[in-house]
Design an enzyme around this catalytic site. Structure first.
Site, PDB file in Angstrom:
ATOM      1  N   SER A 143       0.851  -1.176   0.000  1.00 32.17           N
ATOM      2  CA  SER A 143       0.000   0.000   0.000  1.00 32.17           C
ATOM      3  C   SER A 143       0.893   1.234   0.000  1.00 32.17           C
ATOM      4  CB  SER A 143      -0.881  -0.031   1.254  1.00 32.17           C
ATOM      5  OG  SER A 143      -1.605   1.165   1.377  1.00 32.17           O
ATOM      6  N   LYS A 169      -1.048  -0.937  -4.467  1.00 30.60           N
ATOM      7  CA  LYS A 169      -2.265  -0.182  -4.157  1.00 30.60           C
ATOM      8  C   LYS A 169      -1.831   1.239  -3.879  1.00 30.60           C
ATOM      9  CE  LYS A 169      -4.734  -0.019   0.267  1.00 30.60           C
ATOM     10  NZ  LYS A 169      -5.488  -0.861   1.224  1.00 30.60           N
ATOM     11  N   LYS A 171      -3.039   5.080  -2.580  1.00 32.07           N
ATOM     12  CA  LYS A 171      -4.061   5.827  -1.870  1.00 32.07           C
ATOM     13  C   LYS A 171      -4.473   7.009  -2.730  1.00 32.07           C
ATOM     14  CE  LYS A 171      -4.094   3.684   2.184  1.00 32.07           C
ATOM     15  NZ  LYS A 171      -5.318   3.069   2.740  1.00 32.07           N
ATOM     16  N   ASP A 196      -7.248   3.026  -3.219  1.00 31.50           N
ATOM     17  CA  ASP A 196      -7.979   3.033  -1.943  1.00 31.50           C
ATOM     18  C   ASP A 196      -8.283   4.478  -1.559  1.00 31.50           C
ATOM     19  OD1 ASP A 196      -9.060   2.616   0.547  1.00 31.50           O
ATOM     20  OD2 ASP A 196      -7.268   1.695   1.429  1.00 31.50           O
ATOM     21  N   GLU A 221     -11.190   0.642  -3.620  1.00 26.40           N
ATOM     22  CA  GLU A 221     -11.487   0.281  -2.231  1.00 26.40           C
ATOM     23  C   GLU A 221     -12.145   1.452  -1.512  1.00 26.40           C
ATOM     24  OE1 GLU A 221      -7.894  -1.130  -0.417  1.00 26.40           O
ATOM     25  OE2 GLU A 221      -8.734  -1.144   1.598  1.00 26.40           O
ATOM     26  N   ASP A 246     -13.883  -1.948   2.598  1.00 26.21           N
ATOM     27  CA  ASP A 246     -12.959  -2.124   3.715  1.00 26.21           C
ATOM     28  C   ASP A 246     -13.691  -1.633   4.976  1.00 26.21           C
ATOM     29  OD1 ASP A 246     -11.010  -1.754   5.670  1.00 26.21           O
ATOM     30  OD2 ASP A 246      -9.600  -0.657   4.428  1.00 26.21           O
ATOM     31  N   LYS A 270     -10.070  -7.471   7.377  1.00 21.62           N
ATOM     32  CA  LYS A 270      -9.089  -7.106   8.406  1.00 21.62           C
ATOM     33  C   LYS A 270      -9.621  -7.641   9.721  1.00 21.62           C
ATOM     34  CE  LYS A 270      -7.541  -2.691   6.437  1.00 21.62           C
ATOM     35  NZ  LYS A 270      -7.805  -1.241   6.445  1.00 21.62           N
ATOM     36  N   GLY A 298      -4.372  -4.596   5.775  1.00 22.08           N
ATOM     37  CA  GLY A 298      -3.321  -4.357   6.758  1.00 22.08           C
ATOM     38  C   GLY A 298      -3.604  -3.095   7.539  1.00 22.08           C
TER      39      GLY A 298
HETATM   40  O1  SMG Z   1      -0.492  -2.501   6.744  1.00 21.19           O
HETATM   41  O2  SMG Z   1       0.097  -2.408   4.678  1.00 21.19           O
HETATM   42  C1  SMG Z   1      -0.517  -1.969   5.638  1.00 21.19           C
HETATM   43  C2  SMG Z   1      -1.367  -0.746   5.467  1.00 21.19           C
HETATM   44  C3  SMG Z   1      -2.381  -0.960   4.419  1.00 21.19           C
HETATM   45  O3  SMG Z   1      -3.366   0.924   3.396  1.00 21.19           O
HETATM   46  C4  SMG Z   1      -3.367   0.172   4.316  1.00 21.19           C
HETATM   47  N1  SMG Z   1      -4.283   0.273   5.310  1.00 21.19           N
HETATM   48  O4  SMG Z   1      -7.478   1.529   4.471  1.00 21.19           O
HETATM   49  O5  SMG Z   1      -6.517  -0.245   3.874  1.00 21.19           O
HETATM   50  C5  SMG Z   1      -6.507   0.808   4.506  1.00 21.19           C
HETATM   51  C6  SMG Z   1      -5.311   1.262   5.318  1.00 21.19           C
HETATM   52  C7  SMG Z   1      -5.704   1.531   6.714  1.00 21.19           C
HETATM   53  C8  SMG Z   1      -4.610   2.038   7.557  1.00 21.19           C
HETATM   54  S1  SMG Z   1      -4.401   3.704   7.395  1.00 21.19           S
HETATM   55  C9  SMG Z   1      -3.680   4.230   8.827  1.00 21.19           C
HETATM   56 MG    MG Z   2      -8.507   0.449   2.924  1.00 21.99          MG
END
Ligand code: SMG
Ligand code: MG
Length: 376
Positions: A143, A169, A171, A196, A221, A246, A270, A298
């Protein structure tokens, strides 16, 4: 439900710690930037040895309504006392005992994991085997946070591709979406790519989101708010890009509702968000029966949660690469002495008893900023 059940443990108490662990680089999402991971580590103290868990809340309630000090309070005031009322405790009973407490799923999940780890360690059983893992390693996606500009994003993505990550992925947020996705597609062609939004859009943005269709993404996402199931269903009908949920998937029931409404064609699982690894397996089973692909999300886990996520992601319905990256993606130094590493684009599912990890007591101590031990 995984079978056979784990043996009950004789609980002596719980130790909770708040840790502050520096990130290798700032992580920016549509809701903010983190430079330090604040996380709660749970240690279950039992007659047969310790077990470890992790409460994946962030410092502020921005990803969801849960946050560190809220989880700390509910854990110490309500969850831990309810469990310590039991003389012996089976991991499968933790969620049942904690059910009267509404919500607070991340707090419950971290505590359940500590009990589960203690029970499985005492039996010499690996978590993966207990959950129903069918693979000994899982493909690793990464991510990538929002960067300064599209060129910086391309540089960051190149670094991860060079390391071997098999899926990217990125953001996104309003105004930082189309150009970013186009830049990554232009630079790297047909790599497995998804975006995402962390709830940053509304239905009024449907036209912009439809522009993403031309990039042949694996999925988008959580474009809309956590409780926008009906709007997600409406949006899904307007997009060619599969909608993945998510934040909205807080339980087996929420997943069933989302599928019934057509709000998602892919689900991110998750364990923290849904209240634990056992609930996560139930959602996996539901989606598998419905032929809905799932992948393991994650929450910037330490080596504790990362090991558990690798085990979960090895279940048969996890047909898309998850956000189960190497520890080094986020941390120079982890709190386990055997952090997950990337090997040929995959991470290994731990095979030792329980989580299959060894805590590094010095690192744990160094990162601890708050601590509380409660005994029976
Ligand atoms: O652990 O690789 C990881 C982070 C993956 O992007 C990630 N998590 O919305 O999926 C999500 C985000 C939530 C955490 S943001 C602080
Ligand atoms: Mg997410």
């Amino acid at each position: 439900m995984p079978a056979p059940p784990a043996s009950p443990v004789a609980l002596d108490g719980f130790e909770l710690r708040v840790l502050h662990i520096p990130l290798v680089s700032p992580f920016t999402t549509s809701f903010g930037t983190e430079t330090v991971r604040e996380v709660i580590v749970v240690r279950a103290l039992t007659a047969d040895g310790d077990g470890w868990g992790e409460i994946v809340t962030g410092a502020a309630p921005l990803y969801s309504s849960e946050y560190t000090q809220g989880a700390w309070d509910v854990a110490l005031r309500h969850l831990v006392p309810a469990l310590l009322d039991q003389r012996t405790l089976a991991p499968e009973d933790v969620a049942v005992i904690l059910r009267p407490v509404v919500g607070h799923r991340m707090a419950k999940a971290g505590i359940e994991l500590a009990v589960l780890d203690a029970a499985l360690r005492a039996q010499g059983r690996p978590l993966g085997e207990y959950l129903g893992a069918v693979r000994d390693r899982v493909p690793s996606g990464v991510s990538v946070g929002i960067q300064r500009d599209p060129a910086a994003l391309v540089d960051a993505v190149r670094g991860y591709l060079d390391e071997g990550y098999v899926r990217i992925k990125i953001k996104i947020k309003p105004g930082r979406d189309i150009a970013e996705t186009a830049a990554v597609r232009d630079a790297f062609g047909t790599i497995p790519l998804q975006v995402d939004a962390n709830s940053a859009y509304t239905l009024a943005d449907a036209d912009v989101l439809a522009e993403l269709d031309r990039f042949d993404l694996l999925l988008i996402e959580q474009p809309l708010q956590e409780d926008d199931l009906v709007d997600h269903a409406t949006l899904a009908r307007q997009l060619r890009t599969p909608v993945c949920l998510d934040e909205s998937i807080t339980s087996h029931k929420a997943a069933a509702d989302a599928l019934a409404l057509g709000a998602a064609s892919v689900i991110n699982i998750k364990a923290g968000r849904v209240g634990g690894y056992l609930e996560a397996v139930r959602i996996h089973d539901l989606c598998r029966d419905a032929a809905i692909p799932v992948w393991c999300g994650g929450m910037l886990e330490t080596g504790i949660g990362r090991a558990a996520n690798a085990a979960l992601a090895a279940l048969p319905g996890f047909t898309l690469p998850g956000d189960v990256s190497a520890s080094s993606r986020f941390y120079h130094r982890d709190i386990v002495s055997d952090p997950l590493e990337l090997e040929d684009g995959h991470v290994r599912v731990p095979t030792g008893p329980g989580l299959g990890i060894r805590i590094d007591p010095i690192a744990l101590e160094d990162f601890t900023v708050e601590r509380e031990t409660v005994r029976r």
